[in-house]
Design a protein around this motif. Structure first.
Motif, PDB file in Angstrom:
ATOM      1  N   ASP A  58       3.902  12.520  -1.811  1.00 55.82           N
ATOM      2  CA  ASP A  58       2.517  12.995  -1.895  1.00 55.82           C
ATOM      3  C   ASP A  58       1.503  11.859  -1.772  1.00 55.82           C
ATOM      4  O   ASP A  58       0.313  12.058  -1.986  1.00 55.82           O
ATOM      5  N   SER A  60       0.913   9.492  -3.714  1.00 57.12           N
ATOM      6  CA  SER A  60       0.288   9.133  -4.992  1.00 57.12           C
ATOM      7  C   SER A  60       0.717   7.762  -5.494  1.00 57.12           C
ATOM      8  O   SER A  60       0.064   7.193  -6.379  1.00 57.12           O
ATOM      9  N   LYS A  61       1.803   7.243  -4.960  1.00 57.24           N
ATOM     10  CA  LYS A  61       2.329   5.939  -5.368  1.00 57.24           C
ATOM     11  C   LYS A  61       2.988   5.278  -4.160  1.00 57.24           C
ATOM     12  O   LYS A  61       3.399   5.952  -3.215  1.00 57.24           O
ATOM     13  N   ASP A  75      -0.223   1.840  -7.778  1.00 59.04           N
ATOM     14  CA  ASP A  75      -1.252   2.840  -7.533  1.00 59.04           C
ATOM     15  C   ASP A  75      -1.921   2.467  -6.216  1.00 59.04           C
ATOM     16  O   ASP A  75      -2.552   1.405  -6.127  1.00 59.04           O
TER      17      ASP A  75
END
Length: 158
Positions: A58, A60-61, A75
């Protein structure tokens, strides 16, 4: 403009195609804006050359692995280190995030499971949020150089 081509060990694009990540011998991961081709963040913390990286499905990381066997989770918005994973005894060679559409192990949410391969002939399955090892796959006679999640929920490692 990407200015570190001679120092870049590997690169990959985020699943959403808006960002990219490069890993270098200077022990950093750089995060790039794909449209403007400008660096957005530099992730520092590795003490050895970064050899592999992978995005969470996704985006996200982003994770990176270095020559000491250390894996770090970042992040991608800020470049901040979220977690340091230390269980491999030799170089990290490959990383792969478990696809979000596959069932996740107990205690893990979608896009939190990461697999890492190493020259120590093992594959570790991690909960990237908690830093815990979910499974350790051993038995290879030599270095594991590549891995990927298969559609049938299994992990393919070579």
């Amino acid at each position: 403009m990407i200015t570190r081509v001679s120092d870049c060990r590997s690169s990959c694009g985020a699943p959403d195609r808006s960002r990219g990540a490069t890993a270098g011998h200077d022990a950093t991961v750089r995060l790039w804006d794909a449209l403007s081709k400008t660096p957005r963040a530099t992730c520092g913390g590795h003490r050895h050359p970064v050899l592999c990286r992978a995005w969470a499905p996704d985006a996200s990381k982003v994770a990176s692995g270095d020559r000491s066997g250390e894996v770090r989770v970042w992040d991608p918005k800020t470049g901040a280190s979220l977690k340091t994973l230390k269980k491999h005894s030799k170089w990290s060679t490959a990383l792969a995030g478990r696809p979000a559409h596959l069932p996740q192990p107990a205690g893990a949410e979608a896009c939190e499971v990461l697999a890492s391969a190493s020259k120590d002939a093992s594959v570790k399955i991690w909960n990237a949020r908690t830093g815990s090892v979910i499974a350790s796959l051993t038995g290879h006679a030599d270095s594991v150089e590549a891995l990927a999640w298969a559609g049938d929920l299994s992990l393919i490692h070579i």
